[in-house]
Design an enzyme around this catalytic site. Structure first.
Site, mmCIF file in Angstrom:
data_model
loop_
_atom_site.group_PDB
_atom_site.id
_atom_site.type_symbol
_atom_site.label_atom_id
_atom_site.label_comp_id
_atom_site.label_asym_id
_atom_site.label_seq_id
_atom_site.Cartn_x
_atom_site.Cartn_y
_atom_site.Cartn_z
ATOM 1 C CD1 TRP A 13 6.224 -5.961 -10.753
ATOM 2 C CD2 TRP A 13 6.378 -8.176 -11.047
ATOM 3 N NE1 TRP A 13 5.908 -6.567 -9.563
ATOM 4 C CE2 TRP A 13 5.988 -7.927 -9.715
ATOM 5 C CE3 TRP A 13 6.545 -9.506 -11.468
ATOM 6 C CZ2 TRP A 13 5.761 -8.966 -8.793
ATOM 7 C CZ3 TRP A 13 6.320 -10.514 -10.553
ATOM 8 C CH2 TRP A 13 5.925 -10.248 -9.244
ATOM 9 N NE ARG A 14 8.282 -2.832 -7.270
ATOM 10 C CZ ARG A 14 8.197 -2.886 -5.947
ATOM 11 N NH1 ARG A 14 9.289 -3.004 -5.215
ATOM 12 N NH2 ARG A 14 7.015 -2.791 -5.352
ATOM 13 C CD GLU A 21 0.109 -3.304 -11.823
ATOM 14 O OE1 GLU A 21 -0.852 -3.483 -11.061
ATOM 15 O OE2 GLU A 21 1.141 -2.709 -11.484
ATOM 16 C CD GLN A 51 -8.379 -9.702 -4.153
ATOM 17 O OE1 GLN A 51 -7.911 -8.604 -3.926
ATOM 18 N NE2 GLN A 51 -9.020 -10.392 -3.224
ATOM 19 C CB THR A 52 -2.411 -13.490 -6.924
ATOM 20 O OG1 THR A 52 -3.707 -13.757 -7.455
ATOM 21 C CG2 THR A 52 -1.586 -14.757 -6.921
ATOM 22 C CG LEU A 69 -2.128 -17.110 -11.196
ATOM 23 C CD1 LEU A 69 -1.158 -17.275 -10.032
ATOM 24 C CD2 LEU A 69 -1.456 -16.374 -12.351
ATOM 25 N N GLY A 70 -5.708 -19.484 -10.582
ATOM 26 C CA GLY A 70 -7.015 -19.086 -10.080
ATOM 27 C C GLY A 70 -7.595 -17.848 -10.754
ATOM 28 C CB CYS A 106 4.400 0.555 14.241
ATOM 29 S SG CYS A 106 2.752 0.018 13.756
ATOM 30 C CB CYS A 115 0.765 6.330 11.510
ATOM 31 S SG CYS A 115 -0.462 5.006 11.381
#
Length: 369
Positions: A35-36, A48, A53-54, A91-92, A208, A217
């Site tokens: 999708w990019r 999107e 949540q997936t 897919l839920g 990190c 950070c």
DNA sequence: GATTCGTGGAC
DNA sequence: TGTCCAAGAAT
């Protein structure tokens, strides 16, 4: 702004440095995602919604299949809900599919099939909240709209070292996301922010040493990157025990029903059944539920399979028995629709995962013939 | 503001 | 194996 002490506020130089370092890292280490590779607002919109949540790896095959089946917003708008749910099957969070379908019809009817470019307008579409709106508009149109998904929330919480309570934290993080957003490259910046959270600034054992934001950070400098953000203890999930019937008629067909359009697994098909009451046997439960919900007489037979499944807020065990249909016309008293189908026809209907495992266990022909 | 929405990856 | 948690939104 009141809740940010002046000493902790980022100055313009910090912000510019954060943008540069993140975009530089993204240019080298950003993920190559389908999708990019497109600027089609509809395709990006689909991604999107699926990504809510997936995880990315789960979405990939669904995304490809979806665009083959519904290549345009027009194709989706004119499709029927059952075929939409069938492609979403597995897919839920099925409300996402129902909302996407409805939203596609709204875009076709009201916007000539074009995705609106205003945040307040796209957020009126069902299934699109603030984060999805930001992801969609920045990715599709390169518009400077901030996002705050799970990844960004974690990244910015660590960056700021915030230990604020949820509501105040939410305000601060949205503010940070908007403040940091690169007005010149909002698309790449938002994508980079999500990649950082998904690949380096992960919940446990973040990388990190590889992070472009390491120097700024707060959590890293305090050595608290493992403790921030604080995770809420999960409450104990209730466990439900369900008696389920695989009802065969004398023509070798099996009875399925369609669940109510809203709520849990809304619009999907299932094998009928219900909760086992205290002190009740599985056989008694199945006989009772089928009488109550379908108003038919059956004979409960051998156990077919037992399926345990974890949902987000409870667990279930399905105790599935073969049943022989005896008499009565099935009534849709607790569902939207009832059908008798051959086992080979089951693949045409959308089922929840737990029921797919029942289908796998099903014999190709009736055990009563 | 708290609940209700699925499923699978990762460890 | 159990547990956490994902590109959150709707109610």
């Amino acid at each position: 702004m009141e809740d940010v002490p002046p000493s902790d506020r980022l100055d313009a130089k910090d912000i510019e440095q954060l943008r540069r370092s993140l975009l530089g890292w993204y240019a080298q280490h950003g993920r190559d995602l389908p999708w990019r590779r497109t600027r089609d607002p509809y395709a990006i919109w689909v991604s999107e919604i699926m990504l809510q949540q997936t995880q990315v790896t789960t979405v990939l095959p669904y995304y490809q299949r979806w665009l083959e089946r519904f290549p345009t917003v027009f194709a989706l708008a004119r499709a029927d809900l059952q075929s939409v749910l069938k492609v979403w099957e597995g897919l839920g969070y099925y409300a996402r599919a129902r909302n996407l379908h409805r939203a596609a019809q709204m875009v076709v009817d009201d916007c000539d099939g074009r995705v609106p470019r205003e945040v307040n307008v796209v957020m009126q579409l069902p299934g699109i909240g603030r984060t999805t709106a930001g992801g969609l508009l920045s990715a599709a149109f390169n518009l400077p709209v901030p996002i705050l998904d799970g990844n960004v929330k974690r990244v910015l919480t660590r960056l700021s070292g915030s230990t604020l309570p949820p509501t105040a934290a939410q305000r601060l993080l949205w503010q940070l996301s908007e403040q940091l957003l690169d007005r010149n490259q909002p698309r790449d910046f938002n994508q980079a922010l999500m990649d950082l959270g998904a690949t380096l600034c992960v919940p446990r054992q973040p990388s990190c040493p590889l992070c472009p934001w390491r120097e700024c950070c707060v959590a890293y400098h305090l050595g608290l990157q493992e403790q921030i953000p604080v995770s809420a203890r999960s409450p104990d999930l209730p466990h439900k025990h369900i008696g389920v019937a695989a009802i065969w008629n004398d023509r070798g067909q099996i009875l399925i029903d369609r669940r109510p359009a809203r709520g849990l697994l809304g619009g999907l098909w299932e094998f009928p059944g219900g909760k086992i009451e205290p002190g009740e046997t599985v056989e008694d439960c199945i006989a009772r539920e089928i009488t109550e919900e379908l108003a038919i007489a059956i004979e409960v037979g051998d156990r077919l399979v037992e399926v345990t499944h974890a949902y987000s807020h409870f667990r279930v065990t399905l105790y599935v028995h073969h049943c022989r249909y005896l008499e009565g016309e099935p009534q849709p008293l607790a569902c939207e629709e009832i059908r008798w189908v051959k086992p080979s026809e089951l693949v045409e209907f959308p089922f929840p995962r737990a029921n797919l495992r029942i289908i796998e266990a099903l014999p190709p022909t009736s055990p009563y013939l």
